[in-house]
Design a protein around this motif. Sequence first.
Motif, PDB file in Angstrom:
ATOM      1  N   ARG A 150      14.894  -7.383   3.417  1.00 15.12           N
ATOM      2  CA  ARG A 150      14.028  -7.762   2.405  1.00 15.12           C
ATOM      3  C   ARG A 150      12.714  -6.995   2.414  1.00 15.12           C
ATOM      4  N   PHE A 151      12.098  -6.763   3.904  1.00 14.21           N
ATOM      5  CA  PHE A 151      10.967  -6.003   3.867  1.00 14.21           C
ATOM      6  C   PHE A 151      11.180  -4.859   4.728  1.00 14.21           C
ATOM      7  N   ARG A 152       9.976  -3.997   4.714  1.00 13.05           N
ATOM      8  CA  ARG A 152       9.813  -2.631   5.306  1.00 13.05           C
ATOM      9  C   ARG A 152       8.564  -2.585   6.305  1.00 13.05           C
ATOM     10  N   GLY A 153       8.994  -1.914   7.165  1.00 10.94           N
ATOM     11  CA  GLY A 153       7.631  -1.322   8.172  1.00 10.94           C
ATOM     12  C   GLY A 153       7.050  -2.263   8.823  1.00 10.94           C
ATOM     13  N   LEU A 154       5.513  -2.186   8.705  1.00 11.02           N
ATOM     14  CA  LEU A 154       4.513  -3.287   9.446  1.00 11.02           C
ATOM     15  C   LEU A 154       4.788  -4.659   8.930  1.00 11.02           C
ATOM     16  N   LEU A 155       5.007  -4.566   7.489  1.00  5.94           N
ATOM     17  CA  LEU A 155       5.157  -6.088   7.120  1.00  5.94           C
ATOM     18  C   LEU A 155       6.527  -6.832   7.709  1.00  5.94           C
ATOM     19  N   ARG A 156       7.442  -6.167   7.711  1.00  2.92           N
ATOM     20  CA  ARG A 156       8.810  -6.563   8.639  1.00  2.92           C
ATOM     21  C   ARG A 156       8.373  -7.146   9.847  1.00  2.92           C
ATOM     22  N   ALA A 157       7.543  -6.309  10.450  1.00  2.00           N
ATOM     23  CA  ALA A 157       7.211  -6.883  12.057  1.00  2.00           C
ATOM     24  C   ALA A 157       6.303  -8.099  11.912  1.00  2.00           C
ATOM     25  N   GLY A 158       5.449  -8.170  10.838  1.00  2.00           N
ATOM     26  CA  GLY A 158       4.696  -8.888  10.817  1.00  2.00           C
ATOM     27  C   GLY A 158       5.144 -10.247  10.347  1.00  2.00           C
TER      28      GLY A 158
ATOM     29  N   PRO B 126      16.965  -9.534  -3.795  1.00  2.00           N
ATOM     30  CA  PRO B 126      16.980  -9.898  -5.225  1.00  2.00           C
ATOM     31  C   PRO B 126      15.703  -9.103  -5.794  1.00  2.00           C
ATOM     32  N   ILE B 127      14.692  -8.571  -4.968  1.00  2.00           N
ATOM     33  CA  ILE B 127      13.733  -7.652  -5.410  1.00  2.00           C
ATOM     34  C   ILE B 127      13.608  -6.413  -4.470  1.00  2.00           C
ATOM     35  N   GLU B 128      13.045  -5.368  -5.056  1.00  2.00           N
ATOM     36  CA  GLU B 128      12.901  -4.351  -4.028  1.00  2.00           C
ATOM     37  C   GLU B 128      12.097  -4.555  -2.689  1.00  2.00           C
ATOM     38  N   ALA B 129      12.834  -3.782  -1.737  1.00  2.00           N
ATOM     39  CA  ALA B 129      12.017  -4.202  -0.417  1.00  2.00           C
ATOM     40  C   ALA B 129      10.609  -4.258  -0.659  1.00  2.00           C
ATOM     41  N   VAL B 130       9.971  -5.015   0.139  1.00  2.00           N
ATOM     42  CA  VAL B 130       8.365  -5.094   0.091  1.00  2.00           C
ATOM     43  C   VAL B 130       7.825  -4.171   1.176  1.00  2.00           C
ATOM     44  N   ARG B 131       6.679  -3.671   1.127  1.00  2.00           N
ATOM     45  CA  ARG B 131       5.948  -3.142   2.100  1.00  2.00           C
ATOM     46  C   ARG B 131       4.635  -3.503   1.995  1.00  2.00           C
ATOM     47  N   LEU B 132       3.710  -3.169   3.082  1.00  2.00           N
ATOM     48  CA  LEU B 132       2.306  -3.295   3.165  1.00  2.00           C
ATOM     49  C   LEU B 132       1.655  -1.889   3.339  1.00  2.00           C
ATOM     50  N   GLY B 133       0.837  -1.637   2.383  1.00  2.00           N
ATOM     51  CA  GLY B 133       0.408  -0.286   2.683  1.00  2.00           C
ATOM     52  C   GLY B 133      -0.752  -0.375   3.635  1.00  2.00           C
ATOM     53  N   PRO B 134      -1.131   0.868   4.073  1.00  2.00           N
ATOM     54  CA  PRO B 134      -2.369   0.977   5.243  1.00  2.00           C
ATOM     55  C   PRO B 134      -3.581   0.480   4.773  1.00  2.00           C
ATOM     56  N   SER B 135      -4.066   0.524   3.179  1.00  2.00           N
ATOM     57  CA  SER B 135      -5.638  -0.029   2.887  1.00  2.00           C
ATOM     58  C   SER B 135      -5.282  -1.339   2.839  1.00  2.00           C
ATOM     59  N   PRO B 136      -4.331  -1.976   2.123  1.00  2.00           N
ATOM     60  CA  PRO B 136      -4.310  -3.584   2.372  1.00  2.00           C
ATOM     61  C   PRO B 136      -4.423  -4.127   3.682  1.00  2.00           C
ATOM     62  N   ALA B 137      -3.678  -3.473   4.685  1.00  2.00           N
ATOM     63  CA  ALA B 137      -3.489  -3.812   5.645  1.00  2.00           C
ATOM     64  C   ALA B 137      -4.672  -3.736   6.414  1.00  2.00           C
ATOM     65  N   ALA B 138      -5.632  -2.845   6.375  1.00  2.00           N
ATOM     66  CA  ALA B 138      -6.841  -2.744   6.943  1.00  2.00           C
ATOM     67  C   ALA B 138      -7.681  -3.740   6.417  1.00  2.00           C
ATOM     68  N   ILE B 139      -7.945  -4.018   5.079  1.00  2.00           N
ATOM     69  CA  ILE B 139      -8.837  -4.935   4.587  1.00  2.00           C
ATOM     70  C   ILE B 139      -8.633  -6.220   5.100  1.00  2.00           C
ATOM     71  N   LEU B 140      -7.050  -6.666   5.028  1.00  2.00           N
ATOM     72  CA  LEU B 140      -6.765  -8.076   5.822  1.00  2.00           C
ATOM     73  C   LEU B 140      -7.052  -8.160   7.142  1.00  2.00           C
ATOM     74  N   ALA B 141      -6.837  -6.906   7.955  1.00  2.00           N
ATOM     75  CA  ALA B 141      -7.368  -7.012   9.231  1.00  2.00           C
ATOM     76  C   ALA B 141      -8.925  -7.273   9.534  1.00  2.00           C
TER      77      ALA B 141
END
Lengths: 160, 499
Positions: free
Chosen positions: B31-39, B93-108
């Motif tokens: 369901r998730f990809r990349g950094l988001l999946r790890a998180g 049920p939905i396209e696999a979700v990712r978290l882009g670098p920009s939102p990740a940096a803003i949230l970090a």
Amino acid sequence: VVAGVITLVFVIAATFAAPRLGIRHRSVLAAGLIVLAFVISVPRTVARDIRLVDSREHLSVQKSEAAAPYFRYSSRFPKNNRPLRLVLAALERVPSDAVIGMRGRLLSSWARRAAFGLAPRRLVAGLDAPWVILVGEKPAEAVPGYRRAWRFRGLWLVER
Amino acid sequence: VRGDAVRLLLGLAGLVPLGVAVLLITGNWRRFRGLLRAGIAFFAGLAAATALLPPLVYLRVAPSVPVVLALGLLGIIAGLALERRRDRPEAPPIEAVRLGPSPAAILALPLAFLALRGLAQPFGASDAFTDWTLKAKFLFFAGGTFAPTLEHDLWLYALGGAPSPPVLPSYPIGLPSLEAYLIGAMGEPNFRALHLLFVAFLGGLALTLWGFLRPYVGAIVLTAGLSLVLWMPAARDYALSANADIPLACFWVAAVIVLGAWVSDGSGSTLAFAALLLAATAATKGEGIAFAGLLVGVTFAGLAVARRWHAARGLGLAALFVVATVIPWRLFIGLHHVPARGDLSPARALDNLGQAPRILEKFGELAVSGDYLWALPLATASALLLLLTRRDRWLAVRYLALSGVVILALLLVYMSTERTTFLLRTSAGRLFSTVQLLAAALLPLLLARLLGQAGPTPTTAGRGRDPGGTSRSEAIHDPAAEPAETGTEASDEGMLRTF
């Protein structure tokens, strides 16, 4: 409060303005409304974080741990706090598996702070223990035949 | 502190395999990809450890690094086997979700400031050092067994002849077990470093909300909404108080969002993940059991109104799972004659009716407090406007009902004690943070619906648009847009694919 009221008014206005806007502008509008609610507070929050980081002294792990409950009332290490001085002395002298009895006119909050710093040493009520903390009593009267005692202005740590 | 902080971060990373196992077993891996999946794997690991470690403690298995890693490894093996055995891996049920670098940096950014402050700030909140962390400390030094801790005079000490019961021996030990595991990872108690656990709770919540809300809310709005959660001064202060309130709020709010996503997508994977979060909520704090029950109750009522009986049955099974995770703790405290919290009595609530205005006045102050960034008034106003404009009545009603019943439950808690004044002063703010965090978490979705900002369209093949021309994502949460359910598996699936 001002930011909150303004945001609230904007939310109501945006609700009725949104149908006239394109989808991208609606996204920006929604995000802008949320940002409005917190953006004013961010500088203050960051400044507070930095101030708290700067104000703390660099303590050893053990000292910091034992002193933690006493920091509540002071942003600096409360080195003149008598109960804390007693706890720090007990940490040096009392074995970690020992039982410590306590007697005297004690506030329960006092005992709880001491219990956290002294754990895993067990605190029990009364004098039936190899180590004793006395409040308002002298060792010679309360623990006859004791081996050693350390005084902290009205507080005593006593080894039987 | 730095060395202990690094070891603690490694300990937190040790929860990821357990979370990976959860994602594999529940069918959420794809369901998730990349950094988001790890998180999200990390947050799932936190939830699984909170729910799983206490029963192991009752069996005298210490919450240690080898145990957690072994659990993760066994879970991954089981999860991989399940993935292979699934005839048709459950399509997301939905396209696999990712978290882009920009939102990740803003949230970090807010989390980084909070972490720095946590590493410098000693433990100072009363309940942290008299209950939660003290339990963790004894748990660690007793080699992971808890019975000696409960038999400890400390819990019942009557110093100076005056019994002092405020420590809470009968509260669940999910958080102390997790802390004992992390103390083990550090090698010795370092409670300044342990603050990072609470920062990680907020970070894990933000990533989980991103994972489950992103299909319905645009990236800009969601980034702004989650920033509101992470910059909320009260949530930050209560997180570093090291009490169980923020962990409880994080698990519960995540459960609300994931269960809401399940109401929309109907996927068993989503429901299974929600059930784990509910179990973690119940294992965190006494109120957690009540909050989990209220969430299940409100969701069940919504499904009943929509006549989605098949889905209601699934929810019932999830609720049974949560109850099953609570039973070991209740058995344990029963067997060890642990005294229940004595200062709460439902019968007293009737006698204390006169206190209700004062309690509600306090709640009112907290509702509009700037420390919560006005999340509750904004979310409530958005929900009411959604009702008035009829843009998404189901979402609005569900949010208002959930907030309402939780506030009502808190009112009953404060009416049921004889120490109303003291508890209002010392605990109302942190208990209320659950309601405020829920409001902040749902605000981006509420505003997106209110302003008609559609998220990306779910990719599931379905019957598309309703007769009124509403897009699929706009129809989410609106039972009126759902076809009638006949109770069969096939029709249920068809209904869910409508979204």
